[in-house]
Write a protein that holds these residues in place. Structure first.
Motif, PDB file in Angstrom:
ATOM      1  N   PRO A  25       0.881  -1.222   0.002  1.00 16.25           N
ATOM      2  CA  PRO A  25       0.049  -0.004   0.002  1.00 16.25           C
ATOM      3  C   PRO A  25       0.916   1.368  -0.148  1.00 16.25           C
ATOM      4  N   GLN A  83      -1.194  -5.024   2.841  1.00 19.14           N
ATOM      5  CA  GLN A  83      -2.044  -5.072   1.771  1.00 19.14           C
ATOM      6  C   GLN A  83      -2.982  -6.226   1.904  1.00 19.14           C
ATOM      7  N   HIS A  86      -5.649  -4.701   3.857  1.00 16.53           N
ATOM      8  CA  HIS A  86      -6.336  -3.894   2.942  1.00 16.53           C
ATOM      9  C   HIS A  86      -7.390  -4.530   1.971  1.00 16.53           C
ATOM     10  N   THR A  87      -6.757  -5.580   1.484  1.00 17.79           N
ATOM     11  CA  THR A  87      -8.082  -6.549   0.459  1.00 17.79           C
ATOM     12  C   THR A  87      -8.992  -7.095   1.432  1.00 17.79           C
ATOM     13  N   ALA A  90     -11.649  -4.378   1.956  1.00  7.77           N
ATOM     14  CA  ALA A  90     -12.349  -4.389   0.737  1.00  7.77           C
ATOM     15  C   ALA A  90     -13.337  -5.324   0.341  1.00  7.77           C
ATOM     16  N   ALA A 206     -13.073  -2.377  -7.136  1.00  5.98           N
ATOM     17  CA  ALA A 206     -12.471  -1.939  -5.819  1.00  5.98           C
ATOM     18  C   ALA A 206     -11.710  -3.371  -5.293  1.00  5.98           C
ATOM     19  N   SER A 210      -7.478  -4.519  -5.530  1.00  5.27           N
ATOM     20  CA  SER A 210      -6.599  -4.739  -4.135  1.00  5.27           C
ATOM     21  C   SER A 210      -6.156  -6.068  -4.107  1.00  5.27           C
ATOM     22  N   ALA A 213      -3.046  -6.486  -6.053  1.00  2.00           N
ATOM     23  CA  ALA A 213      -1.936  -5.998  -5.532  1.00  2.00           C
ATOM     24  C   ALA A 213      -1.493  -6.893  -4.475  1.00  2.00           C
ATOM     25  N   CYS A 214      -2.458  -7.630  -3.841  1.00  4.45           N
ATOM     26  CA  CYS A 214      -2.042  -8.729  -2.784  1.00  4.45           C
ATOM     27  C   CYS A 214      -1.468  -9.884  -3.430  1.00  4.45           C
TER      28      CYS A 214
END
Length: 232
Positions: A25, A83, A86-87, A90, A206, A210, A213-214
């Protein structure tokens, strides 16, 4: 410009190497890099107060902190967990929307002459199940890496599991978007279904970004080492 000013700054080279090697992130990464930069600057300042020239002090600070290759594994571990959280957030925040979208699909038209096709109803049940499981897994991950992290070890494969949970949820949302768009053509109250489809599409976007990226962070080195303080 004198010869010293034309020399590369070891601190900036060190920070640039870390910045290029780390993934995660943006805010967490920037905060981590800034903390390392501040630690190096404090070490350099301590050496220069003792009369050491800047270039030598900078090289000494870098030596004490360890090479970027030595710091990357533990730093990346922190960013990978960040990260993954964050996922998970989401997924936990958007998965209920998928269930709500299908509820709208079932109640959007009160005309008994039109009903959601049987195949679509089965699809709705499966997608709602996927959303429910994904939300529960995301909540468990947040708990495991949050308050419970004081008592429970973080599983090595947990970020990768979160990444694929998010990917599965995002695929379910994409399918829901297509199905709701199709249903809106058949239903009298198409506007409500179109809104539900748009909500599913936004949720998909969204979560998919994420989760991607994860997945990129999860396979990277995450060996646990100490990086918060320079070596003696």
């Amino acid at each position: 410009m004198n010869a010293i000013s034309r020399q590369a700054d070891p601190i900036e080279d060190y920070v640039a190497a870390l910045t290029a090697a780390l993934h995660g992130p943006a805010r967490a990464k920037a905060r981590m890099i800034e903390e390392i930069r501040d630690g190096l600057a404090d070490t350099v300042a301590a050496h220069t107060r003792d009369g050491m020239p800047y270039q030598r002090a900078a090289h000494e600070a870098v030596r004490e902190f360890g090479t970027p290759d030595e710091l990357v594994p533990s730093c990346q571990r922190e960013l990978t967990i960040a990260q993954a959280r964050h996922t998970a957030r989401a997924v936990a925040a958007t998965a209920p929307f998928l269930i709500a979208c299908w509820y709208l699909a079932r109640t959007a038209d009160h005309d008994q002459s039109w009903q959601l096709p049987h195949a679509a109803q089965l699809l709705a049940v499966h997608l709602a199940g996927v959303a429910t499981v994904a939300a529960l897994l995301a909540a468990a991950m947040l708990a495991t890496t949050g308050t419970l992290a004081r008592w429970l070890p973080t599983l090595h494969r947990l970020p990768l599991a979160v990444a694929w949970t998010g990917t599965t949820a995002s695929v379910a949302m994409a399918v829901a978007t297509l199905a709701l768009a199709t249903a809106s053509v058949l239903a009298t109250n198409w506007l409500l279904l179109a809104f539900a489809g748009a909500l599913a599409a936004v949720s998909h976007a969204a979560v998919a970004a994420s989760a991607r990226a994860c997945r990129q962070c999860a396979p990277l080195p995450t060996t646990r080492t100490t990086v918060s303080r320079p070596r003696d």
